[in-house]
Enzyme design. Structure first.
Site, PDB file in Angstrom:
ATOM      1  CB  CYS A  94     -28.730 135.399 -17.260  1.00  0.00           C
ATOM      2  SG  CYS A  94     -27.483 134.129 -17.515  1.00  0.00           S
ATOM      3  CG  HIS A 383     -27.734 132.679 -12.261  1.00  0.00           C
ATOM      4  ND1 HIS A 383     -28.906 133.309 -12.615  1.00  0.00           N
ATOM      5  CD2 HIS A 383     -26.919 132.750 -13.361  1.00  0.00           C
ATOM      6  CE1 HIS A 383     -28.818 133.746 -13.856  1.00  0.00           C
ATOM      7  NE2 HIS A 383     -27.622 133.417 -14.332  1.00  0.00           N
ATOM      8  CB  CYS A 413     -24.671 140.632 -16.943  1.00  0.00           C
ATOM      9  SG  CYS A 413     -24.227 139.468 -15.632  1.00  0.00           S
TER      10      CYS A 413
END
Length: 426
Positions: A94, A383, A413
């Site tokens: 990510c 996301h 994160c």
């Protein structure tokens, strides 16, 4: 001019993304290349980059097919940028989008390039599927056979179960737990309540709805495949609706739900970075500057509650280097992978005991939560793994540019117990 004797300022010049879409909805028939090209073309058109030779384009995808091995270069070749513009793929779960920005920024700071684009893309709808290991071996053995009879003999070894496709699993290979499974442990360990998680999720949707209504995103998004807004956004969300959703990971005692966790998502984003000199030559305004960034990792196999807490270490080291405190910021953008992970981060910052237990030198203190994710964040936008960094950097740069001055703090994160923080200033 010899730029090797000084570190140059890195300017954020522009941003663009396509709307983010929940998996298997608007972008079900397109893949990584289609989405990344659309995001890049929107950036190129907006900032009049057609035919321009840039220093480099960097980005990547967390999930991609084997034919996407040179993804970003292939995308660049299909845009109107000068085809001599080099490109490379990066991948850090990510963190991919923001890590790509650091990569380009460092080259600009060192005088190696004058301008570059950083970005990221992910398609969960177009997820690659592998064949079983036994089928793979038999196909390889058949290729080695010289005769048709030999090939057929190999094929007779196949069994029905060998044809079952292998779909990538959303789990940590070191633990066998999904990211949500780890975060459920985090929520229990740090005593993060369901009510607090739902309230954070609701605020994300309300803030993003208001930002859309105010036109904040009008110049940030290129419509694609019939979408002009993120289709995960729930304008009608209420705390009562969120409270009715069942637990998603721990079905019996869990507090994480589909409402306070990000869904699997498709999307792409990119940002334009440059030296001050290049921006002036092109007649492009400087929105803000990237001034500090830090990458960190954390042990999460024995301490399974730690998976998404590495940015805590990145933040501490970065602030020490910058000579700043956590309170010295006008805006905070903390990636909302899960409401529980954001709330755990805030709780640890505020607690000397929890900070010490985690291994931090000191607690960083509380922030003004009215300055946090003021335009909504990942719980509302959703996301697409590698695209989130570009979205967040773009939002922060625009916030600071509109304010005219100030500092922004970013924390993202990632899977694998990793994380990145960044300071953006105007």
């Amino acid at each position: 001019m010899n730029n090797h004797d000084k570190i140059r300022k890195v300017a954020i010049i522009g941003y663009n993304r396509i709307p983010f879409a929940r998996a298997n909805t608007a972008y079900a028939k397109v893949g990584n290349q289609d989405m990344m090209i659309a995001a890049l073309n929107g950036l190129i058109d907006k900032y009049k980059l057609k035919g321009k030779l840039l220093g480099e384009v960097a980005g990547g995808a967390v999930i991609k097919h084997t034919y996407d091995s040179n993804l970003i270069r292939e995308c660049v070749m299909k845009t109107s940028l000068d085809p001599a513009t080099p490109a490379c793929d990066l991948q850090q779960a990510c963190d991919t989008g923001i890590e790509s920005a650091i990569y380009i920024a460092n080259k600009i700071a060192l005088g190696q390039i004058e301008s570059g684009i950083a970005g990221g893309v992910d398609s969960i709808s177009d997820i690659p599927m592998a064949v079983s290991e036994n089928l793979r071996k038999i196909l390889l053995d058949a290729r080695q056979e010289k005769s048709l009879g030999g090939k057929i003999k190999q094929f007779f070894k196949l069994r029905p179960k060998d044809f079952t496709p292998l779909v990538p699993r959303n789990e940590e290979s070191q633990t066998g737990l999904s990211m949500g499974g780890h975060t459920e442990i985090t929520a229990k360990y740090y005593k993060i309540s369901r009510e607090d998680q739902d309230n954070l999720a609701l605020k994300s949707h309300l803030n993003m709805s208001k930002a859309y209504d105010e036109g904040f995103f009008d110049d940030m998004i290129t419509p694609f495949q019939g979408l002009d807004k993120d289709n995960n956004l729930r304008r009608d969300s209420t705390i009562e609706k969120l409270a009715k959703l069942p637990p998603a990971f721990d079905k019996t005692n869990g507090t994480l739900t589909a409402g306070n966790s990000t869904p699997l998502t498709d999307g792409a984003s990119c940002i334009l970075l440059a030296s001050e000199e290049w921006a002036k030559e092109q007649g492009l305004p400087i929105l803000a500057y990237i001034t500090f960034a830090e990458v960190a990792a954390i042990e999460y196999v024995k301490n399974q509650q730690n998976l998404l807490l590495a940015p805590l270490f990145a933040a501490s080291r970065m602030l020490d280097k910058a000579g700043l405190t956590l309170q010295d910021f006008d805006y905070y953008e903390i990636h909302e992978a899960f409401a529980a992970q954001v709330l755990a981060t805030l709780k640890i910052w505020e607690s000397p005991e929890l900070s010490k237990e985690l291994g931090l030198k000191k607690s960083l203190g509380a922030i003004d939560r009215n300055k946090l994710n003021v335009k909504g964040s990942s719980l509302a936008a959703a996301h697409p793994f590698a695209a989130t960094g570009g979205r967040i950097i773009g939002v922060m740069a625009k916030l600071l540019n509109e304010k005219g001055s100030g500092r922004g703090f970013i924390s993202i994160c990632a899977a694998g117990g990793q994380g990145i923080t960044m300071i953006i200033e105007k």
